[in-house]
Scaffold this motif. Structure first.
Motif, PDB file in Angstrom:
ATOM      1  N   PHE A 195       0.834  -1.209   0.000  1.00 30.55           N
ATOM      2  CA  PHE A 195       0.000   0.000   0.000  1.00 30.55           C
ATOM      3  C   PHE A 195       0.866   1.256   0.000  1.00 30.55           C
ATOM      4  O   PHE A 195       0.645   2.197  -0.789  1.00 30.55           O
ATOM      5  CB  PHE A 195      -0.915  -0.029   1.232  1.00 30.55           C
ATOM      6  N   ILE A 196       1.872   1.264   0.862  1.00 32.24           N
ATOM      7  CA  ILE A 196       2.767   2.421   0.931  1.00 32.24           C
ATOM      8  C   ILE A 196       3.535   2.581  -0.379  1.00 32.24           C
ATOM      9  O   ILE A 196       3.637   3.680  -0.932  1.00 32.24           O
ATOM     10  CB  ILE A 196       3.723   2.272   2.131  1.00 32.24           C
ATOM     11  N   ASN A 197       4.071   1.472  -0.880  1.00 31.57           N
ATOM     12  CA  ASN A 197       4.819   1.545  -2.133  1.00 31.57           C
ATOM     13  C   ASN A 197       3.950   2.052  -3.287  1.00 31.57           C
ATOM     14  O   ASN A 197       4.400   2.849  -4.110  1.00 31.57           O
ATOM     15  CB  ASN A 197       5.392   0.176  -2.494  1.00 31.57           C
ATOM     16  N   GLU A 198       2.708   1.589  -3.336  1.00 30.90           N
ATOM     17  CA  GLU A 198       1.835   2.009  -4.435  1.00 30.90           C
ATOM     18  C   GLU A 198       1.538   3.497  -4.362  1.00 30.90           C
ATOM     19  O   GLU A 198       1.473   4.195  -5.390  1.00 30.90           O
ATOM     20  CB  GLU A 198       0.541   1.201  -4.444  1.00 30.90           C
ATOM     21  N   SER A 199       1.381   4.009  -3.142  1.00 33.87           N
ATOM     22  CA  SER A 199       1.147   5.442  -2.961  1.00 33.87           C
ATOM     23  C   SER A 199       2.348   6.241  -3.458  1.00 33.87           C
ATOM     24  O   SER A 199       2.193   7.282  -4.118  1.00 33.87           O
ATOM     25  CB  SER A 199       0.895   5.738  -1.482  1.00 33.87           C
ATOM     26  N   LEU A 200       3.546   5.743  -3.167  1.00 37.57           N
ATOM     27  CA  LEU A 200       4.754   6.441  -3.593  1.00 37.57           C
ATOM     28  C   LEU A 200       5.042   6.219  -5.076  1.00 37.57           C
ATOM     29  O   LEU A 200       5.643   7.076  -5.737  1.00 37.57           O
ATOM     30  CB  LEU A 200       5.943   5.999  -2.738  1.00 37.57           C
ATOM     31  N   ASN A 201       4.607   5.083  -5.622  1.00 39.07           N
ATOM     32  CA  ASN A 201       4.690   4.890  -7.072  1.00 39.07           C
ATOM     33  C   ASN A 201       3.882   5.972  -7.787  1.00 39.07           C
ATOM     34  O   ASN A 201       4.298   6.493  -8.824  1.00 39.07           O
ATOM     35  CB  ASN A 201       4.154   3.507  -7.459  1.00 39.07           C
ATOM     36  N   LEU A 202       2.731   6.299  -7.213  1.00 35.13           N
ATOM     37  CA  LEU A 202       1.900   7.366  -7.788  1.00 35.13           C
ATOM     38  C   LEU A 202       2.647   8.699  -7.784  1.00 35.13           C
ATOM     39  O   LEU A 202       2.591   9.462  -8.754  1.00 35.13           O
ATOM     40  CB  LEU A 202       0.591   7.487  -7.004  1.00 35.13           C
ATOM     41  N   ILE A 203       3.351   8.976  -6.670  1.00 32.33           N
ATOM     42  CA  ILE A 203       4.138  10.219  -6.597  1.00 32.33           C
ATOM     43  C   ILE A 203       5.228  10.210  -7.675  1.00 32.33           C
ATOM     44  O   ILE A 203       5.463  11.215  -8.351  1.00 32.33           O
ATOM     45  CB  ILE A 203       4.763  10.385  -5.203  1.00 32.33           C
ATOM     46  N   SER A 204       5.866   9.060  -7.852  1.00 33.54           N
ATOM     47  CA  SER A 204       6.944   8.971  -8.856  1.00 33.54           C
ATOM     48  C   SER A 204       6.410   9.181 -10.263  1.00 33.54           C
ATOM     49  O   SER A 204       7.145   9.603 -11.154  1.00 33.54           O
ATOM     50  CB  SER A 204       7.645   7.608  -8.755  1.00 33.54           C
ATOM     51  N   GLU A 205       5.138   8.882 -10.480  1.00 37.44           N
ATOM     52  CA  GLU A 205       4.524   9.038 -11.791  1.00 37.44           C
ATOM     53  C   GLU A 205       4.049  10.464 -12.052  1.00 37.44           C
ATOM     54  O   GLU A 205       3.565  10.768 -13.142  1.00 37.44           O
ATOM     55  CB  GLU A 205       3.348   8.070 -11.941  1.00 37.44           C
ATOM     56  N   GLY A 206       4.130  11.317 -11.014  1.00 34.50           N
ATOM     57  CA  GLY A 206       3.712  12.703 -11.186  1.00 34.50           C
ATOM     58  C   GLY A 206       2.293  12.988 -10.727  1.00 34.50           C
ATOM     59  O   GLY A 206       1.729  14.034 -11.067  1.00 34.50           O
ATOM     60  N   ALA A 207       1.693  12.073  -9.937  1.00 32.52           N
ATOM     61  CA  ALA A 207       0.350  12.324  -9.405  1.00 32.52           C
ATOM     62  C   ALA A 207       0.398  13.472  -8.403  1.00 32.52           C
ATOM     63  O   ALA A 207       1.400  13.668  -7.714  1.00 32.52           O
ATOM     64  CB  ALA A 207      -0.196  11.073  -8.731  1.00 32.52           C
ATOM     65  N   ALA A 208      -0.678  14.233  -8.327  1.00 31.37           N
ATOM     66  CA  ALA A 208      -0.761  15.323  -7.355  1.00 31.37           C
ATOM     67  C   ALA A 208      -0.815  14.742  -5.949  1.00 31.37           C
ATOM     68  O   ALA A 208      -1.675  13.903  -5.668  1.00 31.37           O
ATOM     69  CB  ALA A 208      -1.997  16.171  -7.621  1.00 31.37           C
ATOM     70  N   PRO A 209       0.083  15.145  -5.049  1.00 33.39           N
ATOM     71  CA  PRO A 209       0.084  14.590  -3.680  1.00 33.39           C
ATOM     72  C   PRO A 209      -1.256  14.725  -2.969  1.00 33.39           C
ATOM     73  O   PRO A 209      -1.685  13.805  -2.265  1.00 33.39           O
ATOM     74  CB  PRO A 209       1.180  15.405  -2.987  1.00 33.39           C
TER      75      PRO A 209
END
Length: 735
Positions: free
Chosen positions: A519-533
Motif C-alpha cells: 500500500f505504501i509503495n503504491e502510494s509512492l509509485n503514484l508520486i513517482s509518476e507525477g500524481a498530485a500529492p
C-alpha cells in the motif's frame, strides 16, 4: 401464589404473582443468548396478545432474561443473507416487530426492563420500548447500539426512541453514530438506563417497587404536550445551527467512502423529529431496509461478526492442547512497544519484569502504564485500588536474574537480528521450563531468530501493533520449528491479553507488514509518476483508509523504511534472489538522503509540521517529483491501493503465510487499516462488482495500464473461473 404458563413458543416464560405483576423471562431454547429471530417474534406476539387480553388482572410487567446476558440483538445470520429483492420482506418483519413493541409500551400498565446482562443492538431496543430500565452492575455487561459499526442503523425503534429520549444531537453524537458499548454505569450516565442495581435480587426488587409506584405509566412521547429535547428539526434556526453542521461532520467523517450508514442515520433521525412516532418508525424502517439489503452491511457483518467469531472460537488454534494462562512475563526493551506490552500484560493480571539495559529507561517504561491508569481513574473507568494493583505487578530492572521462573518472554528491542539473539541468550537460562519465547519483530523471519535460542520449538513471533493498549490485533508468526503446543499457548496468551489473534506463516514481513508495504509503495509509485500529492491523500481517504498514505509514510518514518528494505535485500541475497525494484524506493531515498525529510519524527516529510502537528503538504514535492503533471483518474488511484493489498494477500494465502480467510479479513482491518466497509482484503475481492471474475478483469486492466504487479495470481483466476468466493474454513493453500 403465582400462575405460570409458557407462551405459544417457549422463548418467553410468563410468571404472574398475587400482586398482579407479570415477570416475562426470555430464554431462547435454541441459542446460548436471546436473539431477535422467528422464535422471538412468535413469542412476543403471543405474549403481547395475552397481556392485552388479561390487562385488567395485570398490575405491571417486568421483562428480564434467564441467560447471562439480557438480549444479544438481531440474528446476524439472517441479516447477512439479505439482498435488494428481500427489502419488502425485511420491511414487513421490521414493521411487525415495531408494532408489537408499540403495543407493549402503550399497554396502559408499567413495563420495566430488568437488564440482567448485556443488551446490545436489538436487545437495547427492546428495553427502550419499556417505561423504565434497571441494569445489573455485573462484570462484562455492555449496553449500546453498535449497528453503525456493521453498516446498519438501529431499526427496531432504537434510533427513533433515543432521539425522543435524549434529543437529536445527544442521541446521535454520543450513542448512535459512535456505536459505543457502555458499562451499566456509563449507560446510566448517558441516559440509556435509569438505575443500576447491585445484585439480581436488588434489580428485581427495584423493578417491582417501580411498577407498584407508577401504575399509570406511559412513554414521554405518548404524553400530551411532549416535545423532543432540544427541539425538532422543523425550524430554520434548528436546521442551520444544528442539522447542517452535524451533516457536515457526518460527511467529513465518511470522507467519500461507500459507507452510507452514518448518512442514513442522520436522515432518519432528522426526518423522524418532524412527524409523529409511528411515522418516524416507518421512516426508520425504510432506511434500515436500504442498508440491510446492501453489500456494505454484508461485508461488515462478515468481518466483524462471523470472521471475528471464527477467530475468537480458536479457528486457527491447534486442537488437542490444554488451555494455557501465563503468570509471569518478561518484556525485553522498555521503549514505546515494550512499555505498551508490559502494560497489557499487567492489566491481564500477569507479573511483569520490564527489562532494559538502562534502569532509567525501564522506569520510564513503567511510567507509561502509570499515565494510562491515571487517565482511567480520572474518567471513572477504574478505582485507585485497581490502578495501584496493576502498577505493583510491573518491576523495572536491568537484571536478567529477575526473570527467574517466568513462563513468557516478549522481546521488543530494535529490529536487528544479532541484538535480538543476544537478549534472548541472556534471559533464557532464567526462565521456567517450556516458557514461551516470543519476539515482537514486525519483519524479521522467525526461523532465523530462533537459531539464537536453545529451544526453537518454543520460539514464536508475537507481533503487537502500536499503540499496544489500543490496538486489538496480535499477529502470531509460526517459525519452521515452532511446535503446535507453543502456537496453542500463544493463541491463549493473546486471548488472555484481550487481543484478537491471527496466525501467519514465516516470511519476511509476515502478513501485515508485507501487505501494508504494498500500500505504501503504491502510494509512492503514484508520486513517482507525477500524481498530485493532494489527490493521492484524497484517494486513500476516499478508499476508506484511516490515515492518508503520505501522512502514514511520515508517521512510520522513511528512515525505518530504508532500514527494512536493506534487511530485505540482504535476506533475498542470502536466498540467491534479488529484491524487485520499485519507483517508490527512489522516492524514499530522495526524501531522506537528498531532501532530509524522513517523516514526522524529524519534523519534515511529505508534510510540513509545526509543534509536531501536520500543517500542509510540502510545496517542494512539485519540483522534486513533478507533482500534478500526470493525469491519473482518481478511481484508478483508489483501486490501485486496494487492489495491490488484496492481490498480495492472495499470494500470502497461496504461500501458506495466511492460514485462513478470516485471519486475512480481520487482520487487514484491525492491523493495517484496510477499509472496514470492504469486509477485509479477501472479502473485497468477493464483493467487487462481478465477484472474483469482475475483480480479475479489473486487475488485468490495471496491469495493462500500470504494471505487472496487478496481474492476478493463477489461484485467483482459477477461483474466478469456477465461480468460487474466498470463504472459510480453508486449508493453508486456500483451496
Amino acid at each position: 401464589m403465582t400462575d405460570s404458563a409458557e407462551t405459544t413458543d417457549t422463548m418467553i416464560r410468563w410468571d404472574r404473582a398475587e400482586d398482579g405483576i407479570v415477570v416475562l423471562t426470555m430464554d431462547d431454547p435454541a441459542n446460548s443468548v436471546n436473539l431477535m429471530n422467528d422464535s422471538f417474534f412468535a413469542s412476543l406476539k403471543s405474549t403481547v396478545e395475552r397481556l392485552e387480553a388479561d390487562r385488567e388482572s395485570v398490575t405491571g410487567v417486568i421483562l428480564t432474561s434467564a441467560k447471562r446476558s439480557f438480549f444479544a440483538g438481531a440474528d446476524l445470520t439472517v441479516l447477512r443473507r439479505t439482498a435488494p429483492e428481500r427489502a419488502p420482506e425485511l420491511t414487513r418483519a421490521s414493521d411487525e416487530l415495531k408494532g408489537l413493541l408499540r403495543r407493549l409500551e402503550t399497554l396502559g400498565r408499567p413495563v420495566v426492563a430488568a437488564v440482567n446482562g448485556a443488551a446490545i443492538g436489538g436487545g437495547l431496543e427492546v428495553a427502550l420500548a419499556c417505561h423504565h430500565r434497571i441494569a445489573l452492575d455485573t462484570e462484562g455487561s455492555v449496553i449500546g447500539l453498535p449497528e453503525v459499526t456493521l453498516g446498519l442503523l438501529p431499526g427496531a425503534g432504537g434510533l427513533t426512541r433515543t432521539v425522543r429520549m435524549l434529543g437529536l444531537q445527544k442521541a446521535l453524537a454520543d450513542i448512535v453514530l459512535t456505536g459505543r458499548l457502555f458499562s451499566p454505569r456509563d449507560a446510566q450516565r448517558h441516559g440509556l438506563v435509569d438505575v443500576v442495581a447491585a445484585s439480581p435480587e436488588d434489580m428485581l426488587g427495584q423493578a417491582r417497587r417501580w411498577v407498584l409506584d407508577h401504575p399509570e405509566s406511559a412513554q414521554p412521547w405518548d404524553v400530551k404536550g411532549y416535545r423532543v429535547p432540544g427541539g425538532a428539526a422543523t425550524s430554520h434556526t434548528f436546521l442551520s445551527q444544528v442539522v447542517v453542521p452535524f451533516s457536515a461532520t457526518v460527511r467529513n467523517r465518511g470522507r467519500g467512502t461507500p459507507m452510507d450508514a452514518p448518512h442514513h442515520i442522520l436522515a432518519a433521525a432528522v426526518e423522524g423529529t418532524q412527524v409523529d412516532l409511528d411515522t418516524a418508525l416507518a421512516i426508520e424502517t425504510r432506511y434500515l431496509a436500504e442498508l440491510a439489503c446492501g453489500q456494505i452491511s454484508s461485508n461488515m457483518i462478515k468481518a466483524f461478526h462471523f470472521d471475528s467469531e471464527h477467530i475468537a472460537k480458536g479457528g486457527s488454534r491447534p486442537e488437542g492442547h490444554p488451555r494455557h494462562q501465563a503468570r509471569k512475563a518478561v518484556v525485553l526493551g522498555a521503549g514505546m512497544m515494550g512499555a505498551g506490552i508490559a502494560y497489557s500484560c499487567a492489566r491481564a493480571g500477569m507479573e511483569v519484569v520490564l527489562k532494559d539495559v538502562d534502569l532509567e529507561a525501564a522506569e520510564r517504561g513503567k511510567a507509561y502504564s502509570r499515565t494510562i491508569l491515571d487517565k482511567a481513574v480520572e474518567r471513572g473507568g477504574i478505582g485507585e485500588h485497581e490502578r495501584t494493583a496493576v502498577l505493583e505487578l510491573i518491576t523495572p530492572t536491568t537484571r536478567a536474574e529477575d526473570a527467574a521462573g517466568a513462563d513468557l518472554v516478549i522481546e521488543a528491542v530494535f529490529e536487528n537480528t544479532e541484538l535480538k539473539k543476544k537478549v534472548f541468550a541472556e534471559i533464557e537460562p532464567h526462565l521456567a521450563p517450556g516458557a514461551v519465547l516470543g519476539s515482537n519483530t514486525s519483519t524479521l523471519p522467525i526461523t532465523g531468530l530462533a537459531q539464537g535460542v536453545s529451544r526453537p520449538e518454543d520460539f514464536i513471533g508475537l507481533h503487537f501493533f502500536s499503540p499496544v493498549d489500543k490496538m486489538a490485533l496480535l499477529e502470531i508468526i509460526v517459525g519452521e520449528k515452532t511446535s503446535d503446543a507453543t502456537l496453542a499457548k500463544a493463541y491463549d496468551i493473546a486471548r488472555q491479553l484481550g487481543k484478537t489473534p491471527i496466525v501467519a506463516g514465516d516470511s519476511r514481513g509476515f502478513f501485515t507488514s508485507r501487505v501494508i508495504g504494498t500500500f505504501i509503495n503504491e502510494s509512492l509509485n503514484l508520486i513517482s509518476e507525477g500524481a498530485a500529492p493532494a489527490s493521492v491523500e484524497q484517494a486513500g481517504l476516499q478508499a476508506g483508509y484511516p490515515t492518508a498514505p503520505l501522512a502514514l509514510c511520515d508517521e512510520l518514518n522513511m528512515k525505518l523504511s530504508q532500514k527494512v528494505r536493506k534487511e530485505a535485500i540482504e535476506g533475498y541475497a542470502a536466498d540467491g534472489r534479488t529484491l524487485p525494484h520499485q519507483p517508490a524506493y527512489d522516492v524514499i531515498d530522495r526524501m531522506v538522503d537528498e531532501f532530509g525529510r524522513p517523516g514526522r519524527l524529524d519534523g519534515a516529510g511529505f508534510h510540513e509540521y509545526a509543534d509536531g502537528k501536520r500543517v500542509r503538504l510540502w510545496p517542494g514535492l512539485a519540483d522534486a517529483f513533478g507533482a500534478g503533471t500526470a493525469d491519473i483518474p482518481l478511481i484508478d488511484m483508489v483501486e490501485r491501493m486496494l487492489f495491490v493489498e488484496a492481490l498480495e494477500s492472495v499470494k500470502c494465502l497461496d504461500e501458506g503465510v495466511l492460514r485462513s480467510v478470516p485471519d486475512a479479513n480481520v487482520g487487514s482491518i484491525l492491523g493495517i487499516g484496510f477499509p472496514a466497509w470492504t469486509g477485509g482484503v479477501l472479502q473485497y475481492i468477493n464483493q467487487y462488482e462481478g465477484g472474483p471474475a469482475g475483480f480479475v478483469a479489473r486487475a488485468r486492466e490495471l496491469a495493462e495500464r500500470y504494471g505487472e504487479r496487478f496481474e492476478p495470481p493463477a489461484s485467483l483466476v482459477g477461483r474466478a473461473e469456477r465461480g468460487e468466493l474466498y470463504e472459510w474454513p480453508r486449508n493453508r493453500t486456500g483451496v
